[in-house]
Scaffold this motif. Structure first.
Motif, PDB file in Angstrom:
ATOM      1  N   UNK A  33       0.817  -1.219   0.000  1.00 24.86           N
ATOM      2  CA  UNK A  33       0.000   0.000   0.000  1.00 24.86           C
ATOM      3  C   UNK A  33       0.850   1.269   0.000  1.00 24.86           C
ATOM      4  N   UNK A  34       1.980   1.232   0.696  1.00 23.85           N
ATOM      5  CA  UNK A  34       2.815   2.430   0.795  1.00 23.85           C
ATOM      6  C   UNK A  34       3.555   2.699  -0.510  1.00 23.85           C
ATOM      7  N   UNK A  35       4.157   1.647  -1.066  1.00 21.73           N
ATOM      8  CA  UNK A  35       4.952   1.822  -2.294  1.00 21.73           C
ATOM      9  C   UNK A  35       4.096   1.752  -3.549  1.00 21.73           C
ATOM     10  N   UNK A  36       2.823   1.284  -3.383  1.00 18.62           N
ATOM     11  CA  UNK A  36       1.920   1.085  -4.525  1.00 18.62           C
ATOM     12  C   UNK A  36       2.552   0.170  -5.578  1.00 18.62           C
ATOM     13  N   UNK A  37       3.102  -0.954  -5.101  1.00 24.11           N
ATOM     14  CA  UNK A  37       3.723  -1.925  -5.996  1.00 24.11           C
ATOM     15  C   UNK A  37       2.952  -3.239  -5.957  1.00 24.11           C
ATOM     16  N   UNK A  38       3.126  -4.001  -7.030  1.00 25.11           N
ATOM     17  CA  UNK A  38       2.503  -5.319  -7.150  1.00 25.11           C
ATOM     18  C   UNK A  38       3.575  -6.332  -7.513  1.00 25.11           C
ATOM     19  N   UNK A  39       3.594  -7.462  -6.826  1.00 25.76           N
ATOM     20  CA  UNK A  39       4.511  -8.524  -7.216  1.00 25.76           C
ATOM     21  C   UNK A  39       3.782  -9.858  -7.160  1.00 25.76           C
ATOM     22  N   UNK A  40       4.367 -10.854  -7.818  1.00 24.61           N
ATOM     23  CA  UNK A  40       3.749 -12.177  -7.919  1.00 24.61           C
ATOM     24  C   UNK A  40       4.618 -13.200  -7.197  1.00 24.61           C
ATOM     25  N   UNK A  41       3.965 -14.051  -6.415  1.00 27.21           N
ATOM     26  CA  UNK A  41       4.691 -15.034  -5.615  1.00 27.21           C
ATOM     27  C   UNK A  41       3.808 -16.268  -5.470  1.00 27.21           C
TER      28      UNK A  41
END
Length: 349
Positions: A33-41
């Motif tokens: 939420x803070x960095x507004x990033x999305x990653x896949x795991x």
């Protein structure tokens, strides 16, 4: 806000029809939420996103085999019941199909020897019926023998014997839900043990999931929608675990929207600390969380992917950001994630 603000396109083939063989082998989308990033795991790496001193809040409600098939004694017509909520004693609110066939006074038998039957006593909301059950033995044991798991309608197949285990969390204890708290389906005993070993606390609350959680929003202005009430319990132990975590600066990570709704409903402001704390006790909640809501206790959420225009999608949009959530959902579609109850997971931190 308008209902269409929470819509997205979902190809039907992405709706998971069966669970994966291994609970924790599903994909995991991680939203910061803070960095507004999305990653896949992968879900088995979920602990990489938790810190020692954090607390996982899990809903230990157990799904009952609430779908039962019977015969109307007067005509021999086949009917289907979906138990929604126990009203008192042996009186249940039920959804019935076909509804027009059942009126007050009608008797439905669910066993060949007539030892498990129901008498229709009246009408409920939205076409439901109040049915009083007459039976030999213990009600939930008979239901276990005769009923099937109440899989949601987007799973377009009959419930199978395997669903009695697959559609339950490994930590379920308190019988009463008619739908699974599905974010918890991904956890294994081994993963929970690894969480404890890492120093992550576990707090178990109970919210019996009713059909109202999944009923569609029928109003164009979402603020006019009313949730159905669901029963919850927060034990002294769970409240103490959560409150100690808050006092020590740890994060409260809810496993599923039902855990979120439980602790947000049971939050009370503590004048001494100037913080919200979790109050032990039982109650019923019709809390409806949508953008604009200020969260009192939750700092992170493990959840599945939810239906378009649903109250659950509104809840996670309130926790993060509606546009970012819809962007993430579109990315999930692009990357062929599996959606809904038996689908993949997301963690928002």
């Amino acid at each position: 806000m308008h209902i269409n603000d929470f819509d997205y396109d979902l190809p039907k083939e992405l709706i998971a029809q069966k669970p994966l063989k291994d609970r924790d082998s599903c994909r995991l989308m991680v939203l910061d939420r803070e960095k507004k990033t999305t990653r896949h795991d992968s879900f088995h790496n979920i602990l990489d996103y938790l810190n020692p001193g954090d607390c996982l809040v899990l809903n230990d409600s157990k799904v009952i085999p609430a779908r039962i098939f019977g015969i109307k004694e007067a005509t021999g017509a086949r009917v289907e019941f979906l138990l929604i909520k126990r009203k008192e004693g042996d009186l249940w609110e039920t959804m019935v199909r076909p509804g027009k066939r059942l009126k007050p006074g009608d008797v439905v038998s669910f066993s060949e020897d007539g030892s498990f039957k129901a008498v229709i006593e009246g009408y409920g909301d939205d076409g439901t019926r109040y049915a009083r059950f007459i039976y030999d033995g213990i009600f939930l044991e008979r239901l276990e023998q005769l009923g099937s798991m109440p899989l949601p309608p987007y799973i377009e197949r009959p419930a199978e014997e395997d669903d009695k285990e697959a559609y339950q969390t490994v930590y379920c204890r308190e019988e009463g839900s008619v739908a699974a708290p599905t974010a918890g389906l991904h956890f294994t005993e081994e993963l929970l043990q690894k969480a404890r070993e890492k120093g992550v606390k576990l707090a178990y609350v109970t919210l019996h999931v009713g059909i109202g959680t999944f009923r569609p929003v029928k109003t164009e202005n979402i603020e006019e929608h009313h949730m159905h009430f669901e029963e919850y319990t927060v034990s002294e132990e769970a409240a103490e675990t959560v409150n100690n975590t808050i006092s020590e600066g740890g994060r409260i990570i809810c496993v599923g929207t039902t855990s979120c709704r439980t602790i947000e409903s049971a939050a009370v402001f503590d004048e001494k600390t100037g913080k919200y704390m979790l109050a032990a006790g039982s109650g019923s909640t019709g809390i409806f969380i949508y953008p604009g809501y200020e969260f009192k206790l939750m700092n992170g959420l493990v959840t599945n992917f939810h239906l378009p225009k649903s109250t659950l999608l509104m809840l996670i949009s309130a926790f993060y950001d509606r546009e970012e959530i819809l962007k993430a959902y579109n990315e999930a579609v692009k990357n062929r994630y599996r959606f809904f109850s038996y689908g993949d997971a997301m963690v928002i931190i």
